[in-house]
Design an enzyme around this catalytic site. Structure first.
Site, PDB file in Angstrom:
ATOM      1  N   PHE A  89       0.756  -9.579   0.405  1.00  0.00           N
ATOM      2  CA  PHE A  89       0.956  -9.470   1.857  1.00  0.00           C
ATOM      3  C   PHE A  89      -0.098 -10.307   2.564  1.00  0.00           C
ATOM      4  O   PHE A  89      -1.290 -10.126   2.349  1.00  0.00           O
ATOM      5  CB  PHE A  89       0.862  -8.013   2.323  1.00  0.00           C
ATOM      6  CG  PHE A  89       1.196  -7.874   3.784  1.00  0.00           C
ATOM      7  CD1 PHE A  89       2.516  -7.727   4.202  1.00  0.00           C
ATOM      8  CD2 PHE A  89       0.194  -7.934   4.744  1.00  0.00           C
ATOM      9  CE1 PHE A  89       2.830  -7.642   5.556  1.00  0.00           C
ATOM     10  CE2 PHE A  89       0.501  -7.841   6.096  1.00  0.00           C
ATOM     11  CZ  PHE A  89       1.819  -7.694   6.504  1.00  0.00           C
ATOM     12  N   ASP A  96      -7.630 -13.847   0.390  1.00  0.00           N
ATOM     13  CA  ASP A  96      -7.314 -13.072   1.587  1.00  0.00           C
ATOM     14  C   ASP A  96      -8.039 -11.730   1.470  1.00  0.00           C
ATOM     15  O   ASP A  96      -7.612 -10.841   0.735  1.00  0.00           O
ATOM     16  CB  ASP A  96      -5.796 -12.883   1.678  1.00  0.00           C
ATOM     17  CG  ASP A  96      -5.386 -12.054   2.893  1.00  0.00           C
ATOM     18  OD1 ASP A  96      -6.245 -11.351   3.458  1.00  0.00           O
ATOM     19  OD2 ASP A  96      -4.195 -12.098   3.258  1.00  0.00           O
ATOM     20  N   LYS A 103      -9.096  -7.263   9.994  1.00  0.00           N
ATOM     21  CA  LYS A 103      -9.166  -5.798  10.043  1.00  0.00           C
ATOM     22  C   LYS A 103     -10.542  -5.205  10.391  1.00  0.00           C
ATOM     23  O   LYS A 103     -10.807  -4.935  11.546  1.00  0.00           O
ATOM     24  CB  LYS A 103      -8.611  -5.226   8.730  1.00  0.00           C
ATOM     25  CG  LYS A 103      -7.094  -5.457   8.623  1.00  0.00           C
ATOM     26  CD  LYS A 103      -6.425  -4.544   7.622  1.00  0.00           C
ATOM     27  CE  LYS A 103      -4.917  -4.546   7.785  1.00  0.00           C
ATOM     28  NZ  LYS A 103      -4.192  -5.508   6.943  1.00  0.00           N
TER      29      LYS A 103
HETATM   30  C1  LIG Z   1      -3.175  -6.548   7.276  1.00  0.00           C
HETATM   31  C2  LIG Z   1      -3.233  -7.757   6.426  1.00  0.00           C
HETATM   32  C3  LIG Z   1      -2.920  -9.031   6.939  1.00  0.00           C
HETATM   33  C4  LIG Z   1      -2.392  -9.224   8.333  1.00  0.00           C
HETATM   34  O1  LIG Z   1      -3.308  -8.899   9.299  1.00  0.00           O
HETATM   35  P1  LIG Z   1      -2.836  -8.760  10.839  1.00  0.00           P
HETATM   36  O2  LIG Z   1      -4.114  -8.571  11.579  1.00  0.00           O
HETATM   37  O3  LIG Z   1      -1.913  -7.595  10.904  1.00  0.00           O
HETATM   38  O4  LIG Z   1      -2.152 -10.027  11.185  1.00  0.00           O
HETATM   39  C5  LIG Z   1      -3.090 -10.124   6.113  1.00  0.00           C
HETATM   40  N1  LIG Z   1      -3.523  -9.976   4.855  1.00  0.00           N
HETATM   41  C6  LIG Z   1      -3.819  -8.784   4.314  1.00  0.00           C
HETATM   42  C7  LIG Z   1      -4.322  -8.706   2.919  1.00  0.00           C
HETATM   43  C8  LIG Z   1      -3.662  -7.628   5.076  1.00  0.00           C
HETATM   44  O5  LIG Z   1      -3.937  -6.430   4.543  1.00  0.00           O
END
Ligand SMILES: *Cc1c(COP(=O)(O)O)cnc(C)c1O
Length: 389
Positions: free
Chosen positions: A129, A214, A243
Site C-alpha cells: 500500500f 515507504d 503519518k
Molecule cells: C497510509 C500510508 C500511505 C498513504 O498515506 P496518506 O497520508 O493517506 O496519503 C502510504 N504508504 C503507507 C505505507 C501507508 O501506510
C-alpha cells in the site's frame, strides 16, 4: 444512531457511528463522554499519544506567530526540520502533506534520476500500500484499490513480497526503482525478512536501481527504531514519511541521498503547503518528544510486552492462527472471517482496534501507552473473543 451525523461528505468512508471529541495519551472520549483505550493511534499517526502538552504548546505558539508564507521564501522551521532529518539519515528532504504525496515525489525523483539512462520502470510488491493518488495507486499492488481507476500510470509491475527471485525476474535495464514497505501495513502487518530486504538492497546496488522505502506507517519509533530500515542493515536511496511525523498535523516528507536528490532542479517539483510553519514546527516537537521520552526504546519494550499478552491469548483461543509484527506494529490473524465483528464489539466495550481484512486485526497503539492500558485492552479483546466463540 446514524441520524446523529451529517451526510454531506462524499461517501468514501464506512464510518463507525461515533465521534471522538477529546484525547489524552492513549485515551479518547466520544461525544457521549464514554472513555476508550486507543490501540490504533489514528492509524499510526499519534505515536506520541493524543494532545501531548509539548506538541500542543508548540502548535499554539506557532499559530500566533506565522502560519504560511509559501516556498518562495525560506521557512526557518522547515530548514531546521530538514537538518534534523539529515542528522538522522544523511538525506535531504522535500516536504509535502501526506504519504501519497511523499510517494508521488519519490516516483518523480526516481524517474528524473533514471531519465538519462532511459530507465523509468518501478517494481513494487503485491499486497503493498502506497496511497491513493494515481502514481501511489499505481505502485500499490492490490487489485481492489486499482480496479475502478484503470488505466493507471505505465511502467509499474508487481512482485511477490519476501521473494527475492520474483523481484529479480522483473528487473531490467529500464528499471529505475524498487519501492517497498519494510513492514506491509495495510496489507496486514507482514514484516520483510532480513534476507529479503538485504537481498533487494544488494540487487539494487548491483543493477543501479534505486531502493525506495515507504516508511509512512513504520517510521518514527513505531518498530522500535526511529526508522524501520535501521533494523535491517540496509541503506535506502529514498525514504518516504508522513503519518506520525506531524503527530496529527498533516505533513509528508520524501528524503533522498544527496546524489539522488540532485536529479531534481528548481521547478521540477513543488507543494504550496509543503513544509509550512505549522506542520514543520509540529514535526520538530514530535522528534523532540520521541527522543526525550526515548519512545523508540519504549516501543521495543512495551511492544514485547504487548506481543507476550497476544501470545497468551493465542494459547487460550485456537482461532488465533498467527501473531505478526515488529515493535508496536502488531497483528493477529484469525482462522475465521470475524475480524470486523471483533473490531465493532471491542469498540462497544471501549477499545479501538482495526481490521485490515476479514481475518486480520491490527494493533498500532501510541508508543506512550501504559502497561495497564495494554492489559485492559487485552482483557476487552479476550471478552470479545469469548463471546464470539
Ligand atoms: C497510509 C500510508 C500511505 C498513504 O498515506 P496518506 O497520508 O493517506 O496519503 C502510504 N504508504 C503507507 C505505507 C501507508 O501506510
Amino acid at each position: 444512531m446514524n441520524e446523529m451525523f451529517s451526510s454531506y461528505t462524499i461517501g468514501t468512508y464506512k464510518r463507525f457511528p461515533l465521534a471522538f471529541v477529546k484525547g489524552e495519551g492513549a485515551k479518547l472520549w466520544d461525544s457521549e463522554g464514554k472513555e476508550y483505550i486507543d490501540f490504533l493511534s489514528g492509524i499510526s499517526v499519534c505515536n506520541i499519544g493524543h494532545c501531548h502538552p509539548k506538541l500542543v504548546e508548540a502548535i499554539q505558539k506557532q499559530a500566533g506567530l506565522l502560519l504560511h508564507t509559501s516556498n518562495l521564501f525560506h521557512i526557518l522551521p522547515q530548514e531546521k526540520l530538514a537538518e534534523r532529518l539529515y542528522n538522522l539519515t544523511g538525506m535531504l528532504s522535500f516536504f509535502c502533506n501526506s504519504g501519497a504525496e511523499a510517494n508521488e515525489a519519490a516516483i518523480k525523483l526516481a524517474r528524473a534520476y533514471g531519465k538519462a539512462k532511459g530507465r523509468y520502470k518501478i517494481i513494487s510488491a503485491l499486497n503493498s500500500f502506497h496511497g491513493r493518488t494515481f502514481g501511489a495507486l499505481s505502485a500499490t499492488g492490490q487489485k481492489k484499490y486499482q480496479e475502478k481507476f484503470q488505466p493507471l500510470l505505465p511502467g509499474f509491475s508487481y512482485a511477490l513480497f519476501n521473494d527475492l527471485s520474483s523481484f529479480a525476474s522483473l528487473m531490467d535495464d529500464e528499471t529505475c526503482a524498487v519501492i517497498l514497505e519494510p513492514v506491509q501495513g495495510e496489507g496486514g502487518i507482514h514484516p520483510a525478512t532480513k534476507e529479503f530486504l538485504q537481498g533487494i538492497y544488494k540487487l539494487c546496488r548491483e543493477r543501479d536501481i534505486l531502493l525506495i522505502l515507504d516508511e509512512v506507517q513504520t517510521g518514527l519509533g513505531r518498530c522500535g527504531t526511529m526508522f524501520c530500515y535501521q533494523l535491517y542493515d540496509v541503506v535506502p536511496d529514498i525514504i518516504t514519511l508522513a503519518k506520525s511525523l506531524g503527530g496529527g498535523i498533516p505533513i509528508g516528507a520524501m528524503l533522498a541521498k544527496p546524489e539522488v536528490a540532485k536529479a531534481f532542479a528548481p521547478g521540477d517539483h513543488a507543494s504550496t503547503f509543503g513544509g509550512n510553519f505549522l506542520a514543520t514546527t509540529a514535526a520538530l516537537a514530535v522528534l523532540d518528544i520521541i527522543e526525550e521520552e526515548k519512545l523508540c526504546e519504549r516501543a521495543q519494550v512495551i511492544g514485547n510486552f504487548f506481543k507476550e499478552k497476544l501470545e497468551e491469548l493465542k494459547k487460550i483461543f485456537p482461532c488465533i492462527r498467527e501473531i505478526r509484527g515488529i515493535g508496536m506494529m502488531l497483528a493477529v490473524e484469525l482462522d475465521s472471517p470475524i475480524a470486523r465483528e471483533v473490531v465493532s464489539r471491542a469498540l462497544e466495550k471501549g477499545l479501538i482496534i482495526n481490521a485490515t481484512s476479514d481475518y486480520v486485526i491490527r494493533f498500532l497503539p501510541p508508543l506512550v501507552i501504559k502497561q495497564e492500558e495494554i492489559e485492559k485492552g487485552i482483557s476487552i479483546l479476550k471478552e470479545v473473543l469469548n463471546e464470539l466463540l
